[in-house]
Design a protein around this motif. Structure first.
Motif, PDB file in Angstrom:
ATOM      1  N   ILE A  23       3.600  24.186  35.340  1.00  0.00           N
ATOM      2  CA  ILE A  23       4.007  25.227  36.424  1.00  0.00           C
ATOM      3  C   ILE A  23       3.158  26.410  36.203  1.00  0.00           C
ATOM      4  O   ILE A  23       2.606  26.594  35.407  1.00  0.00           O
ATOM      5  CB  ILE A  23       5.496  25.596  36.384  1.00  0.00           C
ATOM      6  N   ALA A  24       3.055  27.260  37.391  1.00  0.00           N
ATOM      7  CA  ALA A  24       2.188  28.541  37.275  1.00  0.00           C
ATOM      8  C   ALA A  24       3.298  29.537  37.087  1.00  0.00           C
ATOM      9  O   ALA A  24       4.123  29.425  37.813  1.00  0.00           O
ATOM     10  CB  ALA A  24       1.090  28.635  38.322  1.00  0.00           C
ATOM     11  N   PHE A  25       2.678  30.586  36.172  1.00  0.00           N
ATOM     12  CA  PHE A  25       3.605  31.607  35.953  1.00  0.00           C
ATOM     13  C   PHE A  25       2.761  32.822  35.701  1.00  0.00           C
ATOM     14  O   PHE A  25       1.773  32.983  35.431  1.00  0.00           O
ATOM     15  CB  PHE A  25       4.617  31.376  34.827  1.00  0.00           C
ATOM     16  N   SER A 144     -10.079  34.024  37.588  1.00  0.00           N
ATOM     17  CA  SER A 144      -8.618  33.813  37.164  1.00  0.00           C
ATOM     18  C   SER A 144      -7.754  34.592  38.252  1.00  0.00           C
ATOM     19  O   SER A 144      -8.099  35.543  38.636  1.00  0.00           O
ATOM     20  CB  SER A 144      -8.507  34.473  35.733  1.00  0.00           C
ATOM     21  N   PRO A 145      -6.620  33.803  38.532  1.00  0.00           N
ATOM     22  CA  PRO A 145      -5.719  34.404  39.437  1.00  0.00           C
ATOM     23  C   PRO A 145      -4.965  35.494  38.932  1.00  0.00           C
ATOM     24  O   PRO A 145      -4.341  35.461  37.829  1.00  0.00           O
ATOM     25  CB  PRO A 145      -4.873  33.160  39.916  1.00  0.00           C
ATOM     26  N   THR A 146      -4.677  36.768  39.813  1.00  0.00           N
ATOM     27  CA  THR A 146      -3.938  37.911  39.632  1.00  0.00           C
ATOM     28  C   THR A 146      -2.794  38.059  40.320  1.00  0.00           C
ATOM     29  O   THR A 146      -2.111  39.028  40.370  1.00  0.00           O
ATOM     30  CB  THR A 146      -4.898  39.213  39.373  1.00  0.00           C
ATOM     31  N   ARG A 147      -2.707  37.134  41.208  1.00  0.00           N
ATOM     32  CA  ARG A 147      -1.503  37.149  42.337  1.00  0.00           C
ATOM     33  C   ARG A 147      -1.303  35.708  42.833  1.00  0.00           C
ATOM     34  O   ARG A 147      -2.139  34.838  42.754  1.00  0.00           O
ATOM     35  CB  ARG A 147      -1.999  37.858  43.411  1.00  0.00           C
ATOM     36  N   THR A 148      -0.093  35.493  43.225  1.00  0.00           N
ATOM     37  CA  THR A 148       0.387  34.110  43.433  1.00  0.00           C
ATOM     38  C   THR A 148      -0.411  33.577  44.631  1.00  0.00           C
ATOM     39  O   THR A 148      -0.847  32.308  44.296  1.00  0.00           O
ATOM     40  CB  THR A 148       2.015  34.211  43.810  1.00  0.00           C
ATOM     41  N   GLU A 149      -0.987  34.419  45.297  1.00  0.00           N
ATOM     42  CA  GLU A 149      -1.947  33.852  46.582  1.00  0.00           C
ATOM     43  C   GLU A 149      -2.972  33.283  45.992  1.00  0.00           C
ATOM     44  O   GLU A 149      -3.476  32.240  46.473  1.00  0.00           O
ATOM     45  CB  GLU A 149      -2.139  34.755  47.507  1.00  0.00           C
ATOM     46  N   SER A 157       0.053  23.328  47.281  1.00  0.00           N
ATOM     47  CA  SER A 157       1.626  23.107  46.934  1.00  0.00           C
ATOM     48  C   SER A 157       1.567  22.279  45.928  1.00  0.00           C
ATOM     49  O   SER A 157       2.673  21.675  45.510  1.00  0.00           O
ATOM     50  CB  SER A 157       2.375  22.858  48.021  1.00  0.00           C
ATOM     51  N   GLU A 158       0.524  21.776  45.076  1.00  0.00           N
ATOM     52  CA  GLU A 158       0.477  21.056  43.941  1.00  0.00           C
ATOM     53  C   GLU A 158       1.226  21.368  42.887  1.00  0.00           C
ATOM     54  O   GLU A 158       1.701  20.556  42.147  1.00  0.00           O
ATOM     55  CB  GLU A 158      -1.050  20.743  43.717  1.00  0.00           C
ATOM     56  N   VAL A 159       1.246  22.553  42.617  1.00  0.00           N
ATOM     57  CA  VAL A 159       2.165  23.164  41.453  1.00  0.00           C
ATOM     58  C   VAL A 159       3.078  24.169  41.842  1.00  0.00           C
ATOM     59  O   VAL A 159       2.786  25.001  42.566  1.00  0.00           O
ATOM     60  CB  VAL A 159       1.325  23.653  40.213  1.00  0.00           C
TER      61      VAL A 159
END
Ligand code: AMP
Ligand code: MG
Length: 340
Positions: A23-25, A144-149, A157-159
């Motif tokens: 999962i991503a968090f 690197s992602p800094t927001r859910t989008e 929708s893979e994770v």
């Protein structure tokens, strides 16, 4: 601060982790893509999803010094001192590992990177599911992602993604190798060299972006396997913008994102007063940070992603002085994007 999800739904996510899914968090640095650190198949799925080279190890996230002790062969006095001072927080420590730590997590290295995130969501997940191995939640080669989008841009929708708003720092953690002398910062972050030196009362080495590149190219084993991989290189060319190019540079460029920060009292560009606000036209966008470097750090990867989405050809960044070590992490990420 970000609200935690209701306990019930976080428990459900913890259950998903315990069952071996990824999962991503959110964390205070960037979003993580996590799996149960004791489950080899689950961790393998992280590498598969990201397209991450198998010789680039992961950071294991814990919620206590005691839990770090289940991964590290020994918590030295120096390690404990740093954990007590900076945890929870953006500092990953590299320590000799216990034999039972999975090879896939450490990429076969005899050491393991451990950190305790300063964010209620992962802390709660770890409490219920145990240590979580997690790199940043981007596909390899993306910022690197800094927001859910951002996570959604890379994984659709893979994770499952736990929503947590924008990350507090927006740049990855400081990585400090305590398994070698002198202790060495492999990746600069919010926790700086002098803060570490002050706490440890001894000199700490900082591997410069330049020497990292040389290490990677010379055939020596890089200290941090991540170092030898080219980091995010946007489709847009990232470059330093020379002062004489201001205020309006070459109008023939296909689209330029300008990241500027100096305060110019008479500057007509700066109609916006708040940092990070932008002025847009069809093929250029100017972001003015007004010497607010922490805001720029928080924003950087989001802006890089935006430039790529808009198919801009250039990201021009106004040079700034590296005399203040608070900008070290930001400069490091920009230099990597430039390929400097
Ligand atoms: P990420 O989580 O994507 O920010 O990547 C974690 C960073 O920590 C990468 O640069 C890894 O190479 C580095 N890292 C993780 N474990 C170790 C280790 N045992 N020794 C050296 N570097 C490590
Ligand atoms: Mg990463």
């Amino acid at each position: 601060m970000i609200d935690t999800q209701p306990d019930i739904s976080l428990s459900r996510y913890a259950e998903v982790l315990r069952k071996g899914s990824v999962i991503a968090f959110p964390t205070e640095t960037v979003y993580g893509l996590g799996a149960d650190a004791w489950n080899a198949d689950a961790v393998a799925r992280i590498f598969e999803l990201k397209g991450r080279p198998p010789d680039n190890p992961l950071i294991v996230h814990v919620n206590s010094i005691d839990m770090a002790g289940t991964l590290a062969a020994e918590i030295s006095e120096d390690a404990r001192r740093l954990m007590e001072r900076f945890w929870p927080g953006p500092l990953a420590l590299i320590l000799p590992k216990r034999p039972e730590v999975l090879d896939i997590v450490t990429a076969g290295l005899p050491t393991v990177a451990i950190r305790m995130p300063d964010h209620p969501i992962p802390l709660r997940l770890i409490e219920e599911a145990g240590p979580i191995a997690a790199p940043s939640a981007n596909t390899s080669g993306r910022p690197s992602p800094t927001r859910t989008e951002h996570v959604r841009q890379d994984f659709g929708s893979e994770v499952p993604i736990i929503e947590g708003g924008s990350c507090q720092y927006g740049l990855e953690s400081t990585v400090l190798d305590l398994s070698i002398r002198p202790y060495t910062i492999l990746r600069p972050g919010h926790i700086t060299q002098s803060e570490l030196e002050q706490e440890l009362r001894q000199p700490v080495r900082l591997i410069s972006t330049h020497s990292v590149k040389l290490t990677g190219m010379s055939g020596d084993a890089p200290r941090s396997p991540g170092m030898k991989y080219t980091h995010y290189a946007p489709d847009a060319r990232v470059r330093w913008m020379q002062p004489d190019e201001l205020p309006w540079p070459d109008p023939t460029t296909h689209g330029t994102l300008y990241l500027m920060h100096r305060i110019r009292p008479d500057d007509t560009l700066h109609t916006e007063r708040r940092p990070g606000k932008s002025r847009q036209s069809e093929n250029r966008q100017i972001i003015q940070y007004r010497e607010n470097y922490s805001e720029m750090g928080r924003d950087l990867y989001d802006r890089f992603r935006m430039a790529d989405l808009k198919r801009f050809s250039e990201i021009a960044i106004e040079p700034f002085s590296d005399s203040d070590e608070a900008v070290e992490a930001l400069l490091n990420r920009i230099r990597k994007a430039i390929g400097d």
